[in-house]
Motif scaffolding. Structure first.
Motif, PDB file in Angstrom:
ATOM      1  N   GLY A   1       2.392  -4.368   0.881  1.00  0.00           N
ATOM      2  CA  GLY A   1       3.317  -3.552   0.112  1.00  0.00           C
ATOM      3  C   GLY A   1       3.673  -2.300   0.889  1.00  0.00           C
ATOM      4  O   GLY A   1       3.861  -2.343   2.098  1.00  0.00           O
ATOM      5  N   THR A   2       3.723  -1.179   0.205  1.00  0.00           N
ATOM      6  CA  THR A   2       4.123   0.087   0.835  1.00  0.00           C
ATOM      7  C   THR A   2       2.933   0.737   1.526  1.00  0.00           C
ATOM      8  O   THR A   2       2.483   1.826   1.173  1.00  0.00           O
ATOM      9  CB  THR A   2       4.720   1.038  -0.195  1.00  0.00           C
ATOM     10  N   ILE A   3       2.414   0.045   2.549  1.00  0.00           N
ATOM     11  CA  ILE A   3       1.185   0.507   3.195  1.00  0.00           C
ATOM     12  C   ILE A   3       1.396   1.798   3.975  1.00  0.00           C
ATOM     13  O   ILE A   3       0.426   2.499   4.277  1.00  0.00           O
ATOM     14  CB  ILE A   3       0.592  -0.578   4.103  1.00  0.00           C
ATOM     15  N   PHE A   4       2.652   2.140   4.289  1.00  0.00           N
ATOM     16  CA  PHE A   4       2.893   3.375   5.032  1.00  0.00           C
ATOM     17  C   PHE A   4       2.520   4.604   4.211  1.00  0.00           C
ATOM     18  O   PHE A   4       2.332   5.694   4.744  1.00  0.00           O
ATOM     19  CB  PHE A   4       4.371   3.469   5.429  1.00  0.00           C
ATOM     20  N   SER A   5       2.413   4.432   2.899  1.00  0.00           N
ATOM     21  CA  SER A   5       2.074   5.552   2.019  1.00  0.00           C
ATOM     22  C   SER A   5       0.573   5.797   1.911  1.00  0.00           C
ATOM     23  O   SER A   5       0.140   6.804   1.348  1.00  0.00           O
ATOM     24  CB  SER A   5       2.628   5.301   0.615  1.00  0.00           C
ATOM     25  N   ILE A   6      -0.229   4.893   2.463  1.00  0.00           N
ATOM     26  CA  ILE A   6      -1.684   4.996   2.305  1.00  0.00           C
ATOM     27  C   ILE A   6      -2.246   6.103   3.182  1.00  0.00           C
ATOM     28  O   ILE A   6      -2.003   6.150   4.373  1.00  0.00           O
ATOM     29  CB  ILE A   6      -2.375   3.662   2.619  1.00  0.00           C
ATOM     30  N   ASN A   7      -3.054   6.963   2.567  1.00  0.00           N
ATOM     31  CA  ASN A   7      -3.689   8.051   3.294  1.00  0.00           C
ATOM     32  C   ASN A   7      -5.144   7.765   3.611  1.00  0.00           C
ATOM     33  O   ASN A   7      -5.662   8.157   4.649  1.00  0.00           O
ATOM     34  CB  ASN A   7      -3.584   9.322   2.467  1.00  0.00           C
TER      35      ASN A   7
END
Length: 120
Positions: free
Chosen positions: A26-32
């Motif tokens: 999914g939107t893995i770029f948002s994971i911190n």
């Protein structure tokens, strides 16, 4: 949205090892940050280990009870996190949940959980 899929749980004797995997999609770029929590019967869910995903530091954090026995790491693609568990003890028996934290938007994602059972 982020989806998390765990694998690798099972039954092992005390002193043995297991390796858990968690794949994010999914939107893995948002994971911190990603990590593993566990919940034993009758107990609250607790943090086992976490690792920074963004920023490149890869900073890790461990619960005192697993330090020196468990190692959290991330895959090259940054969307997979592993938990290597060595010298397992019966007290490690629990359902282990993968967790991902997004800061923008601020969200907390959870996997479905995988059972780890350590026999004495």
């Amino acid at each position: 949205q982020v989806q998390l899929v765990e694998s690798g749980g099972g039954l092992v004797q005390a002193g043995g090892s297991l390796r858990l995997s968690c794949a994010a999609s999914g939107t893995i770029f948002s994971i911190n940050n990603m990590g593993w929590h566990r919940q034993a019967p009758g107990k609250q869910r607790e943090l086992v280990a976490s690792i920074a995903i963004s920023g490149g530091s890869g900073r890790t954090n461990y619960a005192d009870s697993v330090k020196g026995r468990f190692t959290i790491s991330r895959g090259n693609a940054m969307n997979t996190v592993y938990l290597q568990m060595n010298s397992l003890e019966p007290e490690d028996t629990a359902v282990y949940y993968c967790n991902a934290v997004s800061l923008s938007p601020s969200k907390n994602y959870w996997g479905q959980g995988t059972q780890v059972t350590v026999s004495s």
